[in-house]
Write a protein that holds these residues in place. Structure first.
Motif, mmCIF file in Angstrom:
data_model
loop_
_atom_site.group_PDB
_atom_site.id
_atom_site.type_symbol
_atom_site.label_atom_id
_atom_site.label_comp_id
_atom_site.label_asym_id
_atom_site.label_seq_id
_atom_site.Cartn_x
_atom_site.Cartn_y
_atom_site.Cartn_z
ATOM 1 N N ARG A 129 -2.461 7.551 -0.456
ATOM 2 C CA ARG A 129 -1.900 8.646 0.331
ATOM 3 C C ARG A 129 -0.456 8.885 -0.078
ATOM 4 O O ARG A 129 0.251 7.958 -0.488
ATOM 5 N N ALA A 130 -0.023 10.133 0.076
ATOM 6 C CA ALA A 130 1.367 10.479 -0.239
ATOM 7 C C ALA A 130 2.318 9.605 0.581
ATOM 8 O O ALA A 130 2.125 9.409 1.778
ATOM 9 N N GLY A 131 3.331 9.088 -0.098
ATOM 10 C CA GLY A 131 4.324 8.248 0.547
ATOM 11 C C GLY A 131 4.064 6.767 0.392
ATOM 12 O O GLY A 131 4.992 5.960 0.547
ATOM 13 N N ARG A 132 2.823 6.375 0.099
ATOM 14 C CA ARG A 132 2.517 4.960 -0.098
ATOM 15 C C ARG A 132 2.983 4.502 -1.485
ATOM 16 O O ARG A 132 3.128 5.310 -2.413
ATOM 17 N N LEU A 133 3.189 3.194 -1.621
ATOM 18 C CA LEU A 133 3.490 2.637 -2.934
ATOM 19 C C LEU A 133 2.311 2.903 -3.874
ATOM 20 O O LEU A 133 1.149 2.813 -3.457
ATOM 21 N N CYS A 134 2.628 3.228 -5.103
ATOM 22 C CA CYS A 134 1.575 3.625 -6.044
ATOM 23 C C CYS A 134 0.941 2.400 -6.690
ATOM 24 O O CYS A 134 1.245 2.032 -7.826
ATOM 25 N N ASP A 135 0.059 1.748 -5.937
ATOM 26 C CA ASP A 135 -0.731 0.623 -6.431
ATOM 27 C C ASP A 135 -2.181 1.077 -6.482
ATOM 28 O O ASP A 135 -2.746 1.486 -5.457
ATOM 29 N N VAL A 136 -2.783 1.002 -7.675
ATOM 30 C CA VAL A 136 -4.117 1.553 -7.886
ATOM 31 C C VAL A 136 -4.923 0.602 -8.765
ATOM 32 O O VAL A 136 -4.395 0.042 -9.738
ATOM 33 N N THR A 137 -6.195 0.425 -8.420
ATOM 34 C CA THR A 137 -7.130 -0.296 -9.277
ATOM 35 C C THR A 137 -8.227 0.680 -9.676
ATOM 36 O O THR A 137 -8.895 1.255 -8.807
ATOM 37 N N VAL A 138 -8.403 0.898 -10.970
ATOM 38 C CA VAL A 138 -9.409 1.841 -11.462
ATOM 39 C C VAL A 138 -10.606 1.045 -11.979
ATOM 40 O O VAL A 138 -10.458 0.164 -12.825
ATOM 41 N N VAL A 139 -11.786 1.364 -11.445
ATOM 42 C CA VAL A 139 -13.009 0.612 -11.742
ATOM 43 C C VAL A 139 -14.075 1.570 -12.245
ATOM 44 O O VAL A 139 -14.223 2.682 -11.727
ATOM 45 N N ASP A 140 -14.830 1.121 -13.248
ATOM 46 C CA ASP A 140 -15.926 1.936 -13.774
ATOM 47 C C ASP A 140 -17.012 1.000 -14.301
ATOM 48 O O ASP A 140 -16.716 0.061 -15.055
ATOM 49 N N GLY A 141 -18.246 1.242 -13.879
ATOM 50 C CA GLY A 141 -19.354 0.425 -14.375
ATOM 51 C C GLY A 141 -19.206 -1.042 -14.056
ATOM 52 O O GLY A 141 -19.620 -1.889 -14.860
ATOM 53 N N GLY A 142 -18.630 -1.367 -12.913
ATOM 54 C CA GLY A 142 -18.466 -2.765 -12.528
ATOM 55 C C GLY A 142 -17.377 -3.492 -13.284
ATOM 56 O O GLY A 142 -17.308 -4.725 -13.243
ATOM 57 N N GLN A 143 -16.492 -2.756 -13.952
ATOM 58 C CA GLN A 143 -15.386 -3.356 -14.695
ATOM 59 C C GLN A 143 -14.069 -2.720 -14.286
ATOM 60 O O GLN A 143 -14.016 -1.508 -13.995
ATOM 61 N N VAL A 144 -13.023 -3.520 -14.288
ATOM 62 C CA VAL A 144 -11.685 -2.978 -14.064
ATOM 63 C C VAL A 144 -11.249 -2.274 -15.341
ATOM 64 O O VAL A 144 -11.282 -2.852 -16.435
ATOM 65 N N MET A 145 -10.866 -1.011 -15.209
ATOM 66 C CA MET A 145 -10.429 -0.229 -16.360
ATOM 67 C C MET A 145 -8.908 -0.212 -16.476
ATOM 68 O O MET A 145 -8.366 -0.121 -17.578
ATOM 69 N N ALA A 146 -8.219 -0.253 -15.321
ATOM 70 C CA ALA A 146 -6.758 -0.221 -15.356
ATOM 71 C C ALA A 146 -6.220 -0.735 -14.025
ATOM 72 O O ALA A 146 -6.862 -0.608 -12.978
ATOM 73 N N THR A 147 -5.031 -1.306 -14.095
ATOM 74 C CA THR A 147 -4.325 -1.781 -12.908
ATOM 75 C C THR A 147 -2.938 -1.159 -12.911
ATOM 76 O O THR A 147 -2.242 -1.192 -13.934
ATOM 77 N N ILE A 148 -2.557 -0.590 -11.778
ATOM 78 C CA ILE A 148 -1.272 0.109 -11.661
ATOM 79 C C ILE A 148 -0.534 -0.464 -10.464
ATOM 80 O O ILE A 148 -1.074 -0.507 -9.357
ATOM 81 N N ALA A 149 0.688 -0.923 -10.659
ATOM 82 C CA ALA A 149 1.499 -1.467 -9.571
ATOM 83 C C ALA A 149 2.857 -0.780 -9.597
ATOM 84 O O ALA A 149 3.548 -0.797 -10.630
ATOM 85 N N GLY A 150 3.216 -0.142 -8.504
ATOM 86 C CA GLY A 150 4.482 0.570 -8.445
ATOM 87 C C GLY A 150 4.566 1.705 -9.443
ATOM 88 O O GLY A 150 5.651 2.015 -9.947
ATOM 89 N N GLY A 151 3.437 2.337 -9.739
ATOM 90 C CA GLY A 151 3.410 3.443 -10.688
ATOM 91 C C GLY A 151 3.432 3.027 -12.142
ATOM 92 O O GLY A 151 3.423 3.884 -13.025
ATOM 93 N N ARG A 152 3.445 1.711 -12.412
ATOM 94 C CA ARG A 152 3.421 1.200 -13.786
ATOM 95 C C ARG A 152 2.038 0.660 -14.104
ATOM 96 O O ARG A 152 1.436 -0.029 -13.282
ATOM 97 N N VAL A 153 1.542 0.951 -15.296
ATOM 98 C CA VAL A 153 0.276 0.361 -15.742
ATOM 99 C C VAL A 153 0.549 -1.091 -16.136
ATOM 100 O O VAL A 153 1.240 -1.342 -17.136
ATOM 101 N N THR A 154 0.046 -2.016 -15.359
ATOM 102 C CA THR A 154 0.281 -3.434 -15.648
ATOM 103 C C THR A 154 -0.820 -4.031 -16.510
ATOM 104 O O THR A 154 -0.639 -5.099 -17.091
ATOM 105 N N TRP A 155 -1.973 -3.341 -16.576
ATOM 106 C CA TRP A 155 -3.032 -3.746 -17.503
ATOM 107 C C TRP A 155 -3.978 -2.567 -17.682
ATOM 108 O O TRP A 155 -4.210 -1.791 -16.738
#
Length: 486
Positions: A455-481
């Motif tokens: 949601r707008a205003g929240r810290l930009c932490d995101v986990t992107v998943v596809d096909g049962g696998q983690v595709m990307a990890t984002i913490a504070g708007g930075r791609v950490t993996w």
């Protein structure tokens, strides 16, 4: 701008400015675009982890996965060959319940594998240690040594220590172990945080000592961490926090203090979980527990109470009963809550006590629970029953006791119980499991307005998943993996 995933997410200065249909317009034409594939989840949180324990696996002998005592001893011997003759041989991860002969080991064969050195090997669950004769001598432990309160020194028929120390008896040796250097600790800790990012983890609630906190502070001084850390200090350090006036929430969004961790009992694997039938070991006496909770409430620190057996859980609720809404951010937690008597579930909800649980434990413990707890497994690892009673769930792994992979935890909490045919009525839905790793975890440490939703205003932490696998990890708007394209 994180595009191509569903929903798309626009961020600025580490926070979400829009998610979903309006994200591209909010980002603007000049935004940097990171293209990803899959479903974007709020960043996954591990609500109970031991970062020091994970770091130690990079610094000591790792006995994880050994299938026999002989295999474990062979690893000890290989590790000992690298060390000076006067060095301690330290390791962890042995699990006798998985060995061909599940009997607890003894010191004589460890003496040989360690080359006569002092050796200290923590069991997988961290509630027992296997030590050598030289380690017992160094700690001054012999047949005349009394069991410490809340602990046991296993003894043979002649009354001599066997080399197995349970619960607080472990501290008799652990307190004299030589610590790693700061440089070694920081290197190992940095590697652990990077490994967690690869698993899609953006935040953790750590249960560690001051040594781990010191390492995290040194790493934080160099810049943002790959993973946000909310630190819970051990009960032994509560007097220091009281003197300093440290309150829950002190720190920043990357490294902060929240509560105090205390052990009420042991574990199922070490046969020290405190049960209502009188079995197990009470590590913290009830008067001391009551005193701890009163002090934490006054100091505005939260409590994280390790309670695995139904007896320990009931004692925790008894002590918490007088402190409903103790202060504005009072978020008491029971860690593990592996066996909760049904009569205590609604009581737990009424007191606002959070169940900080690790679904992956059920997979590892199933056979042992059936053998040791046959009368109570219909309400053990009871995620859905607790949820239906109104208890808020926060999920984690207890790594390095179990694997830190949150996708494995979600599977354990949902489909696994049905596939295994082990009390499937206690499984939760995938949506509930995901909430326990996101919004539930955020609430458990008072960050529900910062994390747990896209949601707008929240810290930009995101986990992107596809096909049962983690595709990307984002913490504070930075791609950490990010997974490399096939």
């Amino acid at each position: 701008m994180f595009a191509g995933c569903e929903p798309e997410v626009a961020a600025f200065d580490g926070r979400i400015i829009a998610a979903g249909a309006g994200a591209r317009a909010a980002a603007g034409r000049k935004a940097e675009v990171v293209r990803l594939r899959g479903t974007a989840w709020p960043g996954l949180t591990d609500s109970h982890i031991h970062l020091e324990g994970l770091a130690d696996r990079n610094l000591t002998a790792d006995l994880t996965g050994t299938l026999s005592q002989a295999e474990a001893l062979a690893r000890v011997g290989e590790w000992a060959k690298r060390l000076p003759k006067d060095a301690w041989v330290v390791g962890s991860g042995w699990y006798n319940d998985a060995w061909r002969d599940p009997a607890f080991p003894a010191r004589k064969r460890l003496d040989q594998a360690a080359g006569g050195r002092p050796a200290y090997m923590r069991r997988k669950d961290g509630h027992s240690a296997w030590v050598s004769s030289a380690a017992l001598r160094a700690a001054g432990i012999d047949r005349s040594t009394e069991d410490p309160p809340g602990g046991n020194i296993d003894r043979d028929a002649q009354g001599e220590p066997t080399g197995i120390l349970r619960e607080t008896a472990m501290h008799l040796v652990a307190r004299i172990l030589p610590p790693p250097s700061d440089a070694d600790e920081d290197g190992a800790m940095s590697e652990v945080l990077s490994d967690l990012a690869r698993l899609g983890i953006t935040s953790v609630h750590s249960m560690d000592s001051a040594r781990g906190l010191g390492s995290l502070q040194r790493l934080r001084s160099r810049g943002p961490l790959p993973v946000r850390v909310t630190y819970n200090l051990p009960l032994a350090d509560l007097p220091h926090a009281e003197r300093m006036g440290v309150r829950a929430g002190w720190g920043d969004a990357w490294l902060r203090v929240w509560g105090v961790k205390a052990f009420l009992d042991g574990s199922l694997g070490s046969r020290t979980a405190e049960m209502l039938d009188g079995s197990g070991t009470a590590r913290l006496a009830q008067p001391d527990l009551v005193d701890m909770i009163e002090r934490c409430a006054r100091a505005e620190l939260n409590v994280c109470l390790h309670a695995i057996g139904d007896g320990a859980v009931r004692r925790a609720l008894d002590a918490l009963g007088a402190h409903r809404n103790a202060w504005a951010m009072w978020r008491p937690r029971i860690e593990h809550a592996q066996c909760v008597n049904p009569k205590d579930m609604t009581r737990m909800a009424k007191l606002g006590v959070i169940a900080s649980m690790q679904p992956i434990h059920a997979v590892a413990d199933r056979e042992l629970a059936d053998a040791e707890w046959p009368a109570v497994t219909n309400h053990a690892y009871a995620w859905r029953a607790l949820q239906r009673a109104g208890v808020r769930l926060a999920f984690g792994s207890d790594a390095p006791v179990e694997v830190a992979d949150p996708l494995a935890g979600i599977e354990a909490a949902t489909d696994w119980r049905r596939e295994a045919g082990w009390h499937p009525e206690l499984a939760v839905t995938r949506a509930s499991a995901l909430r326990a790793y996101t919004s539930g975890a955020a609430y458990a440490v008072g960050m529900e307005k910062q994390l747990g939703a896209l949601r707008a205003g929240r810290l930009c932490d995101v986990t992107v998943v596809d096909g049962g696998q983690v595709m990307a990890t984002i913490a504070g708007g930075r791609v950490t993996w990010r997974r490399k394209p096939a």
